[in-house]
Each structure stands twice: as C-alpha cells, then as structure tokens.
Design an enzyme around this catalytic site. Structure first.
Site, PDB file in Angstrom:
ATOM      1  N   THR A  46       0.570   5.865  -6.838  1.00  0.00           N
ATOM      2  CA  THR A  46       1.300   6.002  -5.578  1.00  0.00           C
ATOM      3  C   THR A  46       1.926   7.380  -5.442  1.00  0.00           C
ATOM      4  O   THR A  46       1.912   7.984  -4.364  1.00  0.00           O
ATOM      5  CB  THR A  46       2.406   4.932  -5.488  1.00  0.00           C
ATOM      6  OG1 THR A  46       1.826   3.647  -5.659  1.00  0.00           O
ATOM      7  CG2 THR A  46       3.111   4.983  -4.147  1.00  0.00           C
ATOM      8  N   THR A  47       2.485   7.905  -6.542  1.00  0.00           N
ATOM      9  CA  THR A  47       3.148   9.207  -6.514  1.00  0.00           C
ATOM     10  C   THR A  47       2.186  10.326  -6.143  1.00  0.00           C
ATOM     11  O   THR A  47       2.607  11.379  -5.655  1.00  0.00           O
ATOM     12  CB  THR A  47       3.798   9.486  -7.887  1.00  0.00           C
ATOM     13  OG1 THR A  47       4.697   8.422  -8.189  1.00  0.00           O
ATOM     14  CG2 THR A  47       4.559  10.788  -7.903  1.00  0.00           C
ATOM     15  N   TYR A 109       0.706  -5.795   1.517  1.00  0.00           N
ATOM     16  CA  TYR A 109       0.602  -6.156   2.928  1.00  0.00           C
ATOM     17  C   TYR A 109       0.140  -7.598   3.148  1.00  0.00           C
ATOM     18  O   TYR A 109       0.723  -8.338   3.921  1.00  0.00           O
ATOM     19  CB  TYR A 109      -0.318  -5.198   3.707  1.00  0.00           C
ATOM     20  CG  TYR A 109      -0.261  -5.409   5.204  1.00  0.00           C
ATOM     21  CD1 TYR A 109       0.829  -4.970   5.947  1.00  0.00           C
ATOM     22  CD2 TYR A 109      -1.283  -6.075   5.878  1.00  0.00           C
ATOM     23  CE1 TYR A 109       0.902  -5.181   7.307  1.00  0.00           C
ATOM     24  CE2 TYR A 109      -1.217  -6.301   7.232  1.00  0.00           C
ATOM     25  CZ  TYR A 109      -0.119  -5.854   7.946  1.00  0.00           C
ATOM     26  OH  TYR A 109      -0.044  -6.082   9.287  1.00  0.00           O
ATOM     27  N   TYR A 135       0.323  -3.504 -12.083  1.00  0.00           N
ATOM     28  CA  TYR A 135       1.440  -2.760 -11.500  1.00  0.00           C
ATOM     29  C   TYR A 135       2.140  -3.642 -10.487  1.00  0.00           C
ATOM     30  O   TYR A 135       1.571  -3.993  -9.456  1.00  0.00           O
ATOM     31  CB  TYR A 135       0.912  -1.482 -10.842  1.00  0.00           C
ATOM     32  CG  TYR A 135       1.955  -0.575 -10.224  1.00  0.00           C
ATOM     33  CD1 TYR A 135       3.305  -0.682 -10.525  1.00  0.00           C
ATOM     34  CD2 TYR A 135       1.565   0.430  -9.347  1.00  0.00           C
ATOM     35  CE1 TYR A 135       4.244   0.159  -9.961  1.00  0.00           C
ATOM     36  CE2 TYR A 135       2.502   1.287  -8.774  1.00  0.00           C
ATOM     37  CZ  TYR A 135       3.838   1.150  -9.088  1.00  0.00           C
ATOM     38  OH  TYR A 135       4.759   1.994  -8.522  1.00  0.00           O
ATOM     39  N   ARG A 140       7.082  -1.947  -2.503  1.00  0.00           N
ATOM     40  CA  ARG A 140       5.960  -1.381  -1.756  1.00  0.00           C
ATOM     41  C   ARG A 140       4.948  -2.445  -1.314  1.00  0.00           C
ATOM     42  O   ARG A 140       4.249  -2.255  -0.332  1.00  0.00           O
ATOM     43  CB  ARG A 140       5.235  -0.315  -2.589  1.00  0.00           C
ATOM     44  CG  ARG A 140       6.032   0.965  -2.786  1.00  0.00           C
ATOM     45  CD  ARG A 140       5.200   2.018  -3.500  1.00  0.00           C
ATOM     46  NE  ARG A 140       5.937   3.260  -3.687  1.00  0.00           N
ATOM     47  CZ  ARG A 140       6.008   4.252  -2.802  1.00  0.00           C
ATOM     48  NH1 ARG A 140       5.392   4.135  -1.638  1.00  0.00           N
ATOM     49  NH2 ARG A 140       6.703   5.341  -3.066  1.00  0.00           N
ATOM     50  N   LYS A 164       2.995  -2.358 -15.603  1.00  0.00           N
ATOM     51  CA  LYS A 164       4.029  -1.443 -15.144  1.00  0.00           C
ATOM     52  C   LYS A 164       4.940  -2.271 -14.248  1.00  0.00           C
ATOM     53  O   LYS A 164       4.567  -2.658 -13.146  1.00  0.00           O
ATOM     54  CB  LYS A 164       3.425  -0.269 -14.378  1.00  0.00           C
ATOM     55  CG  LYS A 164       4.462   0.698 -13.822  1.00  0.00           C
ATOM     56  CD  LYS A 164       3.808   1.795 -12.991  1.00  0.00           C
ATOM     57  CE  LYS A 164       4.873   2.722 -12.400  1.00  0.00           C
ATOM     58  NZ  LYS A 164       4.256   3.766 -11.523  1.00  0.00           N
ATOM     59  N   ILE A 206       6.110   4.472 -17.166  1.00  0.00           N
ATOM     60  CA  ILE A 206       5.272   5.374 -16.367  1.00  0.00           C
ATOM     61  C   ILE A 206       6.236   5.981 -15.358  1.00  0.00           C
ATOM     62  O   ILE A 206       6.706   5.312 -14.444  1.00  0.00           O
ATOM     63  CB  ILE A 206       4.103   4.653 -15.698  1.00  0.00           C
ATOM     64  CG1 ILE A 206       3.135   4.141 -16.775  1.00  0.00           C
ATOM     65  CG2 ILE A 206       3.372   5.589 -14.729  1.00  0.00           C
ATOM     66  CD1 ILE A 206       1.975   3.323 -16.232  1.00  0.00           C
TER      67      ILE A 206
END
Length: 300
Positions: A46-47, A109, A135, A140, A164, A206
């Site tokens: 994502t980063t 979503y 993750y 998010r 994560k 992470i």
C-alpha cells in the site's frame, strides 16, 4: 529464526515532478534501508501507491528493487485485491523470480464474511508458488480478519506463514500470538504498537517509519526481540513524534516528506493522494534536522 523476523520495510514508490517513477531515488532508498540494517524489503505494498501504478510501472519498480538489492536481503512482493480470480491469475502470470514471499491484503470494499476471507486466502495460497503473508488492515479494507480466521488459515494451509497485523488492537494481536501454531509469524503492521507486540512475542514489523530511520527502528526491534525493554523503549520514545507526524496526513505522504528532508527523494504523490501541507512538512523537516544526526550517532 525466520528470514522475516525483525524489521521489514514497506517501500515507497518515489516519483519525479512529471509523475514518472524515479528509479534513481528508489535505488537510493533501498541502499539507505540496507545500510541501516533492515532485515527485508516489501515491494508494491500500500505504501508504494501500487493502486496508481500501471502493470508496466509495477514491473519497473520490481526490477529496480531487485537490481538495487543485489541479493542482499529477502524480498516480499505485494499481490492482493478484492477479486479473488484476478489475484489468482496475477499469481499464475507474474514472474516471481527474485522474491521470497508475497504479502496479500484481505479483500477490501466487498466486506466479505469470515468464511469468504478464509476461502479467498485458501485460493491465493494454492495459486502461489511462494509463501504467503496475510495482511489485515481494517482501516483500509472495511473488514477485520478475526483471530479465529487467521488461526484456521495458519493451521490448515502450510503455505501461509504469517500475518501483518494492522488492526491497531493489541489485544487481538496478543490472542494471535498466544494461539498461533509454532513457526507462524505475527508481524506488526503498525509502527506505534510494534514494540508492545514484539515484547508480547511478535516476530517484528513491516514498517513505514523504518525506511526513514532504519538504524534506530531496527535497533529498537532487536532490543525488543532480545527482551531488553529498557533500551527498546528508549528508542521507541525518541521516535514517537516522528511516527505520529508521518501518519498525521496519511501514508505515504508523511514518509515521503521525510525522504525529501533527508535528500533521498522528492515528495511527489499521485492523486488522489497529495503531499503534506506546509506546516506538517516544516515539522517533519525540523525533526529530521534536529534528530537525524543524534539518532544515528547512537547518542539517543
């Protein structure tokens, strides 16, 4: 000890002023992280603003990191989405050469049930030629992967090696650590609670801030893994203000502002993300100016 114990960093994708991928800056960031002592690198998470990258740009990022890393550290590739069939197809058609594991986000979503999340990751693991790190990031994805679902996946599927965990819930993390199968990694996905998770038995992190201040953050995590809470918290409290600042106006805007202050990369982001405002940028630059040399000298 697993190659994914300790500090991994979720690399940004630096952009030039024309919005193209800045390969030279990415190479500098990779070197900065490796020289700072991180244990592994995560690519296209994502980063990395991967949602705004084309397939060709993703390949550019992958190859740039592989070349810059030159086999020095393990590499983890972000492969995830909310269309299971599409993720499976990507795993079947992507060249995984140079990577040691994948990081796959819980479907966003759609808001699947826990059974839907289980079946999604079962399909992903079966399609992957590499070990899978789950993750969980409810902030998010709009859904929380509950401990019982994670533990079920960990026990049922050998190819799923860790998670994560970024729910921001230390109690949830402790339940995972308490009940996990031997060898399953519970990795922090939240810089601010990394140390408590590690001291509770977690495998590491992470990190986002870890790529800005790799030496200090990796030392903190190592102290935590060794059970030296006094030295670990000494570093944690020195970095707390920076951690707060880099997430104040969203990720990766904050860490890109750190890189600008360090002279490693520009602070360009792709819409719908924008760089931090002037006030926050000045505060971040002030922290870097006042603390970077002191932090690196070991006088923290």
């Amino acid at each position: 000890m697993s190659k994914f114990t300790g500090t991994g960093v979720a690399l940004v994708t630096p952009f030039k002023r024309d919005n193209s991928v800045d390969r030279a800056a990415l190479e500098k960031i990779v070197d900065h992280c490796i020289e700072g002592g991180v244990e592994y690198l995560v690519v296209l998470g994502t980063t990395a603003e991967s949602a705004t990258l084309t397939r060709e740009e993703k390949e550019t990022v992958k190859q740039t990191v592989i070349k810059a890393n030159a086999g020095r550290l393990p590499l983890v590739l972000g492969v995830g989405g909310n269309n299971t069939a599409e993720v499976v197809n990507e795993l079947h058609t992507t060249d995984m050469s140079g990577f040691d594991a994948i990081l796959s986000v819980s479907p966003y979503y759609n808001k699947p049930t826990q059974e839907g999340i289980y079946q999604h990751f079962k399909a992903v693991a079966e399609a992957s030629s590499l070990p899978v790190i789950l993750y969980n990031v409810p902030g998010r994805t709009a859904s929380n992967m509950l401990p019982q679902t994670v533990l079920r996946l960990a026990r049922d599927i050998d190819n799923i090696i860790g998670i994560k965990e970024a729910a921001g819930d230390i109690v949830q993390a402790m339940r995972l650590i308490k009940e996990k199968p031997e060898g399953f990694l519970v990795i922090s996905g939240d810089d601010m609670v990394t140390l408590p998770m590690v001291l509770a038995g977690g495998a590491g992190v992470i990190s986002v801030i870890g790529q800005g201040f790799p030496r200090e953050f990796t030392e903190m995590v190592r102290y935590g893994l060794d059970g030296n809470a006094t030295e670990a918290y000494r570093l944690h409290y020195k970095l707390m203000d920076a951690i707060d600042m880099i997430f104040e106006q969203g990720n990766p805007a904050g860490i890109k502002s750190v890189f600008r202050a360090l002279g490693l990369a520009d602070d360009v982001l792709r819409l719908p993300l924008v760089k931090v405002d002037r006030d926050l940028g000045q505060r971040i630059a002030g922290f870097v100016e006042k603390n970077a040399l002191r932090l690196r000298s070991g006088t923290v």
